[in-house]
Design an enzyme around this catalytic site. Structure first.
Site, PDB file in Angstrom:
ATOM      1  N   ASN A   1       0.908  -1.208   0.088  1.00 24.25           N
ATOM      2  CA  ASN A   1      -0.113  -0.034   0.035  1.00 24.25           C
ATOM      3  C   ASN A   1       0.945   1.365   0.015  1.00 24.25           C
ATOM      4  O   ASN A   1       1.957   1.259   0.547  1.00 24.25           O
ATOM      5  CB  ASN A   1      -0.714   0.010   1.270  1.00 24.25           C
ATOM      6  CG  ASN A   1      -1.898  -1.079   1.180  1.00 24.25           C
ATOM      7  OD1 ASN A   1      -2.052  -1.643   0.193  1.00 24.25           O
ATOM      8  ND2 ASN A   1      -2.452  -1.484   2.306  1.00 24.25           N
TER       9      ASN A   1
ATOM     10  N   ASP B   1      -0.525   4.148   1.000  1.00 25.28           N
ATOM     11  CA  ASP B   1      -0.954   5.149   1.980  1.00 25.28           C
ATOM     12  C   ASP B   1      -0.052   4.845   3.485  1.00 25.28           C
ATOM     13  O   ASP B   1       0.743   4.076   3.471  1.00 25.28           O
ATOM     14  CB  ASP B   1      -2.375   4.761   2.577  1.00 25.28           C
ATOM     15  CG  ASP B   1      -2.756   3.377   2.953  1.00 25.28           C
ATOM     16  OD1 ASP B   1      -1.925   2.955   4.188  1.00 25.28           O
ATOM     17  OD2 ASP B   1      -3.437   2.366   2.469  1.00 25.28           O
TER      18      ASP B   1
ATOM     19  N   HIS C   1       6.054  -0.815  -2.853  1.00 26.82           N
ATOM     20  CA  HIS C   1       5.416  -0.183  -3.905  1.00 26.82           C
ATOM     21  C   HIS C   1       5.533   1.130  -3.629  1.00 26.82           C
ATOM     22  O   HIS C   1       4.745   2.032  -4.253  1.00 26.82           O
ATOM     23  CB  HIS C   1       4.133  -0.507  -4.329  1.00 26.82           C
ATOM     24  CG  HIS C   1       3.867  -1.854  -4.644  1.00 26.82           C
ATOM     25  ND1 HIS C   1       2.574  -2.629  -4.685  1.00 26.82           N
ATOM     26  CD2 HIS C   1       4.702  -2.942  -5.153  1.00 26.82           C
ATOM     27  CE1 HIS C   1       2.864  -3.684  -5.587  1.00 26.82           C
ATOM     28  NE2 HIS C   1       4.239  -4.045  -5.443  1.00 26.82           N
TER      29      HIS C   1
ATOM     30  N   ASN D   1      -8.165 -12.512   4.613  1.00 26.89           N
ATOM     31  CA  ASN D   1      -8.880 -11.951   3.495  1.00 26.89           C
ATOM     32  C   ASN D   1     -10.221 -11.930   3.524  1.00 26.89           C
ATOM     33  O   ASN D   1     -10.951 -12.877   4.187  1.00 26.89           O
ATOM     34  CB  ASN D   1      -8.373 -12.579   2.041  1.00 26.89           C
ATOM     35  CG  ASN D   1      -8.104 -11.506   1.014  1.00 26.89           C
ATOM     36  OD1 ASN D   1      -7.646 -10.508   1.216  1.00 26.89           O
ATOM     37  ND2 ASN D   1      -8.696 -11.788  -0.250  1.00 26.89           N
TER      38      ASN D   1
HETATM   39  P1  OAD Z   1      -6.347  -5.831  -4.885  1.00 25.73           P
HETATM   40  O1  OAD Z   1      -7.508  -4.790  -5.001  1.00 25.73           O
HETATM   41  O2  OAD Z   1      -5.904  -6.765  -6.022  1.00 25.73           O
HETATM   42  O3  OAD Z   1      -6.928  -6.876  -3.736  1.00 25.73           O
HETATM   43  C1  OAD Z   1      -7.564  -6.594  -2.480  1.00 25.73           C
HETATM   44  C2  OAD Z   1      -7.875  -7.610  -1.652  1.00 25.73           C
HETATM   45  O4  OAD Z   1      -8.298  -7.251  -0.432  1.00 25.73           O
HETATM   46  C3  OAD Z   1      -8.893  -8.625  -2.449  1.00 25.73           C
HETATM   47  O5  OAD Z   1      -8.586 -10.160  -2.396  1.00 25.73           O
HETATM   48  C4  OAD Z   1     -10.258  -8.429  -1.468  1.00 25.73           C
HETATM   49  O6  OAD Z   1     -10.839  -9.481  -1.291  1.00 25.73           O
HETATM   50  C5  OAD Z   1      -9.472  -8.061  -0.161  1.00 25.73           C
HETATM   51  N1  OAD Z   1     -10.557  -7.178   0.625  1.00 25.73           N
HETATM   52  C6  OAD Z   1     -11.188  -6.389   0.360  1.00 25.73           C
HETATM   53  N2  OAD Z   1     -11.784  -5.737   1.270  1.00 25.73           N
HETATM   54  C7  OAD Z   1     -11.303  -6.264   2.410  1.00 25.73           C
HETATM   55  C8  OAD Z   1     -11.474  -6.435   3.837  1.00 25.73           C
HETATM   56  N3  OAD Z   1     -12.347  -5.614   4.362  1.00 25.73           N
HETATM   57  N4  OAD Z   1     -10.745  -7.134   4.804  1.00 25.73           N
HETATM   58  C9  OAD Z   1      -9.979  -7.938   4.254  1.00 25.73           C
HETATM   59  N5  OAD Z   1      -9.688  -8.069   2.801  1.00 25.73           N
HETATM   60  C10 OAD Z   1     -10.297  -7.397   2.013  1.00 25.73           C
HETATM   61  O7  OAD Z   1      -5.052  -5.264  -3.874  1.00 25.73           O
HETATM   62  P2  OAD Z   1      -3.738  -5.701  -3.761  1.00 25.73           P
HETATM   63  O8  OAD Z   1      -3.659  -7.094  -3.493  1.00 25.73           O
HETATM   64  O9  OAD Z   1      -3.118  -4.781  -2.699  1.00 25.73           O
HETATM   65  O10 OAD Z   1       0.267  -2.035  -7.263  1.00 25.73           O
HETATM   66  O11 OAD Z   1      -3.005  -5.368  -5.111  1.00 25.73           O
HETATM   67  C11 OAD Z   1      -1.602  -5.407  -5.285  1.00 25.73           C
HETATM   68  C12 OAD Z   1      -1.037  -4.531  -5.990  1.00 25.73           C
HETATM   69  O12 OAD Z   1      -1.621  -4.193  -7.332  1.00 25.73           O
HETATM   70  C13 OAD Z   1      -1.063  -2.897  -5.474  1.00 25.73           C
HETATM   71  O13 OAD Z   1      -0.034  -2.581  -4.851  1.00 25.73           O
HETATM   72  C14 OAD Z   1      -1.189  -2.313  -6.892  1.00 25.73           C
HETATM   73  C15 OAD Z   1      -1.995  -2.762  -7.352  1.00 25.73           C
HETATM   74  O14 OAD Z   1      -2.096  -2.535  -9.218  1.00 25.73           O
HETATM   75  C16 OAD Z   1       0.826  -1.220  -8.091  1.00 25.73           C
HETATM   76  O15 OAD Z   1      -0.004  -0.072  -8.481  1.00 25.73           O
HETATM   77  C17 OAD Z   1       2.117  -1.198  -8.537  1.00 25.73           C
END
Ligand code: OAD
Length: 231
Positions: free
Chosen positions: A89, A91, A106, A198
């Protein structure tokens, strides 16, 4: 002694009001990755890219850390061995929740980076393509975030931590972006117990020994309580 390495993703900040990327209506449903999260997109239209991150910087500044961020800070404080937080993240909510030494693989919305001289400094809330670098003066300033096609930060340090992990947890990440998605394999090779926390099982869920499904503000504090009880 049991070192813990934790990888977090956008899901841990979802309940603080920050949108995830790949959930329904998420950031990647509203913006094209090629336009706002690649070096080529920035070269084509720097104003568009700055605007995308300016909006996110304002949102992140208004957001408050939630019970999941705070629980990880508590784990760092009360666990007798190292607890390393690696986040995808951009943030600052882990730090706002009390975590120390967070590894921002990142990058961060709080940072500016000069593409000409690699100088880094604290970004203004609103960045524009005309901003001069605070060291070399050239107008080649970008957000200090990692884009697709670029190498994430601190990789040697992260692999070093993973090789000593006894417990590994992936929290709120879809496991679709590498190299972070492969950290679980490094942790397994090191003999770590693995946990996925998750909202719903991720595509990589089969690799984890333990699966805790639900909102991070519920699963993370409970997981931390359980760990601290049995230490
Ligand atoms: P994603 O948006 O791909 O995945 C977020 C995950 O969080 C999903 O599996 C959801 O099911 C889960 N989720 C949503 N709400 C939740 C909650 N309240 N509690 C627990 N889990 C929850 O985001 P990332 O995996 O962080 O990179 O994405 C990885 C990278 O892809 C980011 O850092 C960014 C993006 O493109 C770059 O920009 C280089």
């Amino acid at each position: 002694m049991e070192k813990i390495v934790i990888l977090t993703g956008a899901g841990i900040s979802a309940e603080s009001g920050l949108g995830t990327f790949r959930d329904e209506g998420g950031l990647w449903a509203q913006h094209r990755i090629e336009d706002v999260a690649t070096p080529e997109g920035f070269a084509r239209n720097p104003a568009l890219v700055h605007n995308f991150y300016n909006v996110r910087r304002v949102q992140a500044a208004k957001a408050q850390p939630n019970a999941a961020h705070q629980a990880l800070a508590r784990l760092q404080r009360d666990w007798p061995d190292e607890v390393i937080v690696v986040t995808q993240n951009v943030d600052g909510l882990h730090e706002a929740g009390g975590s120390q030494d967070v590894i921002h693989m990142h990058g961060t919305l709080a940072g500016a980076l000069c593409s000409s001289c690699s100088h880094r400094w604290k970004s203004a809330e609103q960045m524009t393509p005309a901003d001069p670098c605070s060291r070399c003066g050239r107008p080649t300033v970008r957000p200090d975030v990692v884009w697709f096609g670029e190498m994430p930060y601190f990789m040697d340090e992260i692999y070093d931590h993973l090789s000593g992990a006894r417990i590994f947890a992936a929290i709120g990440t879809s496991g679709q972006v590498y190299p972070a998605a492969a950290f679980v394999h490094e942790a397994i090779a090191a003999g770590a117990k693995t946990f996925e926390l998750n909202l719903e099982p991720s595509t990589g869920v089969l690799h984890f020994d333990n699966i805790l499904t639900g909102p991070a503000t519920q699963t993370v504090p409970k997981w931390v309580d359980d760990l601290l009880k049995r230490r």
